[in-house]
Write a protein that holds these residues in place. Structure first.
Motif, PDB file in Angstrom:
ATOM      1  N   ALA A 191       2.994 -50.999  20.089  1.00  0.00           N
ATOM      2  CA  ALA A 191       2.656 -51.512  21.421  1.00  0.00           C
ATOM      3  C   ALA A 191       3.426 -50.702  22.454  1.00  0.00           C
ATOM      4  O   ALA A 191       4.326 -49.932  22.120  1.00  0.00           O
ATOM      5  CB  ALA A 191       2.989 -53.003  21.528  1.00  0.00           C
ATOM      6  N   CYS A 249       5.651 -50.175  26.205  1.00  0.00           N
ATOM      7  CA  CYS A 249       6.841 -50.790  26.793  1.00  0.00           C
ATOM      8  C   CYS A 249       6.497 -51.838  27.850  1.00  0.00           C
ATOM      9  O   CYS A 249       7.350 -52.672  28.183  1.00  0.00           O
ATOM     10  CB  CYS A 249       7.721 -49.714  27.419  1.00  0.00           C
ATOM     11  SG  CYS A 249       8.483 -48.590  26.225  1.00  0.00           S
ATOM     12  N   VAL A 250       5.314 -51.793  28.396  1.00  0.00           N
ATOM     13  CA  VAL A 250       4.977 -52.727  29.470  1.00  0.00           C
ATOM     14  C   VAL A 250       5.022 -54.168  28.983  1.00  0.00           C
ATOM     15  O   VAL A 250       5.250 -55.099  29.775  1.00  0.00           O
ATOM     16  CB  VAL A 250       3.592 -52.370  30.047  1.00  0.00           C
ATOM     17  CG1 VAL A 250       2.500 -52.649  29.035  1.00  0.00           C
ATOM     18  CG2 VAL A 250       3.330 -53.113  31.349  1.00  0.00           C
ATOM     19  N   SER A 251       4.837 -54.397  27.684  1.00  0.00           N
ATOM     20  CA  SER A 251       4.871 -55.749  27.137  1.00  0.00           C
ATOM     21  C   SER A 251       6.119 -56.021  26.317  1.00  0.00           C
ATOM     22  O   SER A 251       6.187 -57.036  25.618  1.00  0.00           O
ATOM     23  CB  SER A 251       3.635 -55.990  26.263  1.00  0.00           C
ATOM     24  OG  SER A 251       3.572 -55.047  25.200  1.00  0.00           O
ATOM     25  N   CYS A 252       7.116 -55.136  26.402  1.00  0.00           N
ATOM     26  CA  CYS A 252       8.326 -55.287  25.596  1.00  0.00           C
ATOM     27  C   CYS A 252       9.373 -56.082  26.365  1.00  0.00           C
ATOM     28  O   CYS A 252       9.582 -55.869  27.566  1.00  0.00           O
ATOM     29  CB  CYS A 252       8.890 -53.920  25.214  1.00  0.00           C
ATOM     30  SG  CYS A 252      10.360 -54.002  24.166  1.00  0.00           S
ATOM     31  N   HIS A 298       9.764 -52.417  19.487  1.00  0.00           N
ATOM     32  CA  HIS A 298       9.141 -53.335  20.438  1.00  0.00           C
ATOM     33  C   HIS A 298       9.519 -54.780  20.092  1.00  0.00           C
ATOM     34  O   HIS A 298       9.557 -55.172  18.921  1.00  0.00           O
ATOM     35  CB  HIS A 298       7.626 -53.156  20.404  1.00  0.00           C
ATOM     36  CG  HIS A 298       6.918 -53.807  21.547  1.00  0.00           C
ATOM     37  ND1 HIS A 298       6.658 -55.161  21.584  1.00  0.00           N
ATOM     38  CD2 HIS A 298       6.415 -53.287  22.697  1.00  0.00           C
ATOM     39  CE1 HIS A 298       6.019 -55.444  22.694  1.00  0.00           C
ATOM     40  NE2 HIS A 298       5.860 -54.325  23.381  1.00  0.00           N
ATOM     41  N   GLU A 335       8.003 -57.504  20.300  1.00  0.00           N
ATOM     42  CA  GLU A 335       6.984 -58.347  19.685  1.00  0.00           C
ATOM     43  C   GLU A 335       6.248 -57.622  18.563  1.00  0.00           C
ATOM     44  O   GLU A 335       5.202 -58.081  18.105  1.00  0.00           O
ATOM     45  CB  GLU A 335       5.965 -58.798  20.741  1.00  0.00           C
ATOM     46  CG  GLU A 335       6.584 -59.378  21.991  1.00  0.00           C
ATOM     47  CD  GLU A 335       7.524 -60.539  21.704  1.00  0.00           C
ATOM     48  OE1 GLU A 335       7.214 -61.326  20.789  1.00  0.00           O
ATOM     49  OE2 GLU A 335       8.569 -60.643  22.363  1.00  0.00           O
TER      50      GLU A 335
END
Length: 301
Positions: free
Chosen positions: A210, A212-215, A253, A255
């Motif tokens: 995934a 980094c924007v959702s990390c 990450h 998630e």
């Protein structure tokens, strides 16, 4: 007009030129006579090979000349010059262009040029914005509202009229109250550099589960660069403490893979409602009973 044909007497003075070259060079470093060239009327240069290993392809140039209607040839100058295939030092480059990221060490100073394209003037210190500017109109509109200083008392008892809202506070809040700030070129250069090192096209990002924007380890930047970059705060990640693109990613990450919980053994099942019946052994007496297994004799009271 100078003649291109070497003067005969000067061209024949090879030994005179060789002696001059041997006096200027180290012993045994003057090689064969290479060529002779006319530099002008009765001015000739003799070239000898240089045998010094540090000057590969260089030549000793000895210039001789003679006066008009004179037969004596005299020495003019001796110099070491590069030949067509000479080993030359690389072209000199200013230190500001030779500097590379990571070259600076403790105590080093890196002066910034006054016309550096990466910077532009910040807040000039003048409280009044330029006339007819959008900021001037905005200040005029807000002057009588929240930006106006309110002083208790009637205007008759005030020493000076209320001062309008200052632009200094706005400049301080925006981080513009500095001599120079990043220009648009400086912003673009930094963005390209950061994207090359920690961007979506890197092998690490290509294999990441995934971005980094959702990390959860991403710390967003302020300002315009915060729309595309942040700082990694994962101490086990490859980019910890570095500026990363929001499209960058790695195996750390937050998630990507949740650690499974340790398995817990199931509680024992006890069935208290089922009882195995006892059966009388056919060959035993009334006091002998048998269960589902080997015969067991019960004691008599």
């Amino acid at each position: 007009m100078r003649s291109r044909t070497p003067d005969r007497l000067c061209a024949e003075a090879v030994e005179l030129a060789r002696t001059a070259a041997e006096e200027a060079a180290l012993p045994g470093m003057v090689g064969d006579h290479v060529e002779v060239a006319a530099d002008g009327d009765r001015v000739v240069t003799h070239y000898f090979a240089c045998l010094d290993p540090g000057y590969r392809g260089w030549r000793w140039a000895v210039t001789v000349a003679r006066a008009s209607r004179a037969k004596a040839v005299t020495l003019d100058e001796t110099v070491l010059l590069p030949g067509p295939d000479a080993l030359l030092a690389p072209e000199w480059v200013p230190w500001s262009e030779r500097l590379r990221p990571g070259d600076m060490g403790p105590g080093d100073l890196l002066p910034t040029e006054a016309d550096d394209l990466r910077l532009e003037p910040g807040w000039t210190g003048e409280d009044a914005p330029p006339p007819n500017s959008a900021l001037a109109e905005e200040m005029d509109r807000l002057a009588e509202a929240e930006d106006a200083d309110v002083t208790v008392g009637s205007p008759a008892v005030q020493a000076t009229p209320p001062a309008r809202g200052s632009i200094a506070a706005v400049a301080e809040e925006l981080g513009m109250r500095r001599a120079r700030v990043l220009s648009r070129y400086g912003l673009y250069s930094a963005a390209d550099r950061w994207d090359d090192s920690h961007g979506a096209k890197t092998p690490m990002a290509q294999a990441a589960p995934a971005s980094c924007v959702s990390c959860g380890f991403l710390v967003r930047l302020g300002g315009s660069l915060g729309q595309a970059f942040g700082i990694c705060a994962n101490e086990f990640g490859p980019a910890d403490g570095h500026v990363v693109s929001l499209s960058y990613g790695c195996g750390g990450h937050s998630e990507a893979a949740v650690m499974p919980k340790a398995p817990r053994p199931s509680p024992p099942v006890i069935d208290e409602t089922l009882v195995d019946p006892l059966q009388l052994h056919p060959s035993s007496g009334a006091g002998s009973v048998s269960a589902d297994g080997p015969d067991e004799e019960l004691g008599h009271s």
